[in-house]
Design a protein around this motif. Sequence first.
Motif, PDB file in Angstrom:
ATOM      1  N   THR A 116       1.921  -8.096   2.283  1.00 33.21           N
ATOM      2  CA  THR A 116       2.757  -6.997   1.815  1.00 33.21           C
ATOM      3  C   THR A 116       2.026  -6.249   0.723  1.00 33.21           C
ATOM      4  OG1 THR A 116       4.775  -8.252   2.300  1.00 33.21           O
ATOM      5  CG2 THR A 116       4.984  -6.372   0.823  1.00 33.21           C
ATOM      6  N   THR A 143       1.315 -10.240  10.362  1.00 37.30           N
ATOM      7  CA  THR A 143       2.306  -9.210  10.074  1.00 37.30           C
ATOM      8  C   THR A 143       2.008  -8.606   8.716  1.00 37.30           C
ATOM      9  OG1 THR A 143       4.018 -10.369  11.340  1.00 37.30           O
ATOM     10  CG2 THR A 143       4.750  -8.713   9.757  1.00 37.30           C
ATOM     11  N   GLN A 144       2.006  -7.278   8.641  1.00 42.99           N
ATOM     12  CA  GLN A 144       1.818  -6.632   7.349  1.00 42.99           C
ATOM     13  C   GLN A 144       2.814  -5.487   7.202  1.00 42.99           C
ATOM     14  OE1 GLN A 144      -2.142  -4.965   6.965  1.00 42.99           O
ATOM     15  NE2 GLN A 144      -1.619  -3.138   8.124  1.00 42.99           N
ATOM     16  N   LYS A 145       3.244  -5.296   5.956  1.00 43.01           N
ATOM     17  CA  LYS A 145       4.099  -4.161   5.620  1.00 43.01           C
ATOM     18  C   LYS A 145       3.523  -3.499   4.384  1.00 43.01           C
ATOM     19  CE  LYS A 145       8.738  -2.635   4.413  1.00 43.01           C
ATOM     20  NZ  LYS A 145      10.137  -3.008   4.091  1.00 43.01           N
ATOM     21  N   THR A 147       3.936  -0.193   1.758  1.00 42.12           N
ATOM     22  CA  THR A 147       4.843   0.845   1.280  1.00 42.12           C
ATOM     23  C   THR A 147       4.164   1.634   0.171  1.00 42.12           C
ATOM     24  OG1 THR A 147       6.732  -0.587   1.785  1.00 42.12           O
ATOM     25  CG2 THR A 147       7.145   1.320   0.380  1.00 42.12           C
ATOM     26  N   SER A 182       2.332  -4.171  12.218  1.00 38.30           N
ATOM     27  CA  SER A 182       1.997  -3.420  11.013  1.00 38.30           C
ATOM     28  C   SER A 182       2.986  -2.278  10.843  1.00 38.30           C
ATOM     29  CB  SER A 182       0.572  -2.861  11.099  1.00 38.30           C
ATOM     30  OG  SER A 182       0.274  -2.064   9.968  1.00 38.30           O
ATOM     31  N   ARG A 183       3.419  -2.081   9.599  1.00 32.70           N
ATOM     32  CA  ARG A 183       4.342  -0.980   9.306  1.00 32.70           C
ATOM     33  C   ARG A 183       3.903  -0.300   8.018  1.00 32.70           C
ATOM     34  NH1 ARG A 183      10.854  -1.668   8.547  1.00 32.70           N
ATOM     35  NH2 ARG A 183      11.008  -0.382   6.666  1.00 32.70           N
ATOM     36  N   ASN A 184       3.806   1.027   8.079  1.00 31.86           N
ATOM     37  CA  ASN A 184       3.435   1.833   6.925  1.00 31.86           C
ATOM     38  C   ASN A 184       4.560   2.812   6.612  1.00 31.86           C
ATOM     39  OD1 ASN A 184       0.478   1.089   6.408  1.00 31.86           O
ATOM     40  ND2 ASN A 184       0.444   1.593   8.584  1.00 31.86           N
ATOM     41  N   ASP A 185       5.136   2.700   5.426  1.00 34.96           N
ATOM     42  CA  ASP A 185       6.172   3.614   4.954  1.00 34.96           C
ATOM     43  C   ASP A 185       5.630   4.423   3.787  1.00 34.96           C
ATOM     44  OD1 ASP A 185       7.883   2.543   6.812  1.00 34.96           O
ATOM     45  OD2 ASP A 185       8.985   1.303   5.376  1.00 34.96           O
ATOM     46  N   ARG A 195       7.085   6.902   8.600  1.00 33.26           N
ATOM     47  CA  ARG A 195       7.267   5.491   8.968  1.00 33.26           C
ATOM     48  C   ARG A 195       6.507   5.273  10.264  1.00 33.26           C
ATOM     49  NH1 ARG A 195      12.820   2.654   8.320  1.00 33.26           N
ATOM     50  NH2 ARG A 195      11.827   2.231   6.296  1.00 33.26           N
ATOM     51  N   SER A 197       4.855   2.406  12.790  1.00 34.06           N
ATOM     52  CA  SER A 197       4.900   0.980  13.110  1.00 34.06           C
ATOM     53  C   SER A 197       4.090   0.676  14.360  1.00 34.06           C
ATOM     54  CB  SER A 197       6.352   0.519  13.321  1.00 34.06           C
ATOM     55  OG  SER A 197       7.111   0.682  12.150  1.00 34.06           O
TER      56      SER A 197
END
Length: 314
Positions: A116, A143-145, A147, A182-185, A195, A197
């Motif tokens: 994260t 898994t990566q998030k 922000t 992977s998710r980039n906000d 957003r 993903s």
Amino acid sequence: MTSSPPQPQPGQGRIHCTAYGSKAIFKCLSAKYPLKFLSSQSHRDRVAIAYMLSYGGGMLSDDRVIVDVDVDDNATLMLLTQGSTKIYKNKLQQQSIAGTATSQEPTAADRGAFQTLNVRVSPLATFLLLPDPVTCFRASSYTQKQTFHVASVDTGTLVVLDWYTSGRLLHGETWAFHKYASRNDVYVAGKLVIRDSTLLEDENRTSPVNSTGNSPTSYVARLGPYTCFATLILLGASLADAVAAILVRFDEVSLQRTTRPRELMWTVSPVCRGGGVLVRVAGMETEAVRGFLKEGCLRGGLERLLGDTFERVI
């Protein structure tokens, strides 16, 4: 009686970059095992460089990494890695291969590595996230998030590169991992503007035939013949010329037609009312994607900002 500040947990990191005179310095650069930071000298005023890495060169299935980043006004922080981030095989899979698996349900540690990243960019600050690609080993999960909070795109700058490969080609591993998520906000002045993903997950991984990752994954047919995918976000008025050049180049390329897969394909979407772009790239070779990103997308906007330091980019 005042209470002592909470102690950092394993995998927890903190970066605080600020401007001091003509320099960019780290007010805080701390990390807890297995995470590690290294700082490097920049050849440009008010530009700081930090490398994020882990002991052993990769992440194990029970690794949990949480990094908080603050960049103050008039400072530029470039966060890099010293090579591809390797995601090692899940613990449960290693035990199965060794013949020591039990019948108990998988724990959280068996579900893969997690990372994260939380970033706050002040109104006059610049943050560049330009790592090498993530490489997932056979039967691994990651898994990566990420922000990013940007105070203003009129005066601040954000560059984010998120990319991954099909695996260790020299070991015969092509899209053989269990999961990549992977998710980039991106928030601007508190409002969500991007957003993005990505999720690749092997639906067959629970079957005995594919328990060791030796059979084709359920998603592999959707990705070939490409072995590297990238997402690049450019945001900020200082990158206006680079953003315009990318859009013009895409208009020219989109007019061309072909009957067979190109070695490299890409698309671009304007974001934040034209204040930036989101570029997606797919390539048959990682080096082709690397070259396109550096020369076709980043050089025009970052070389003026970073000077000679630009050559360290990816």
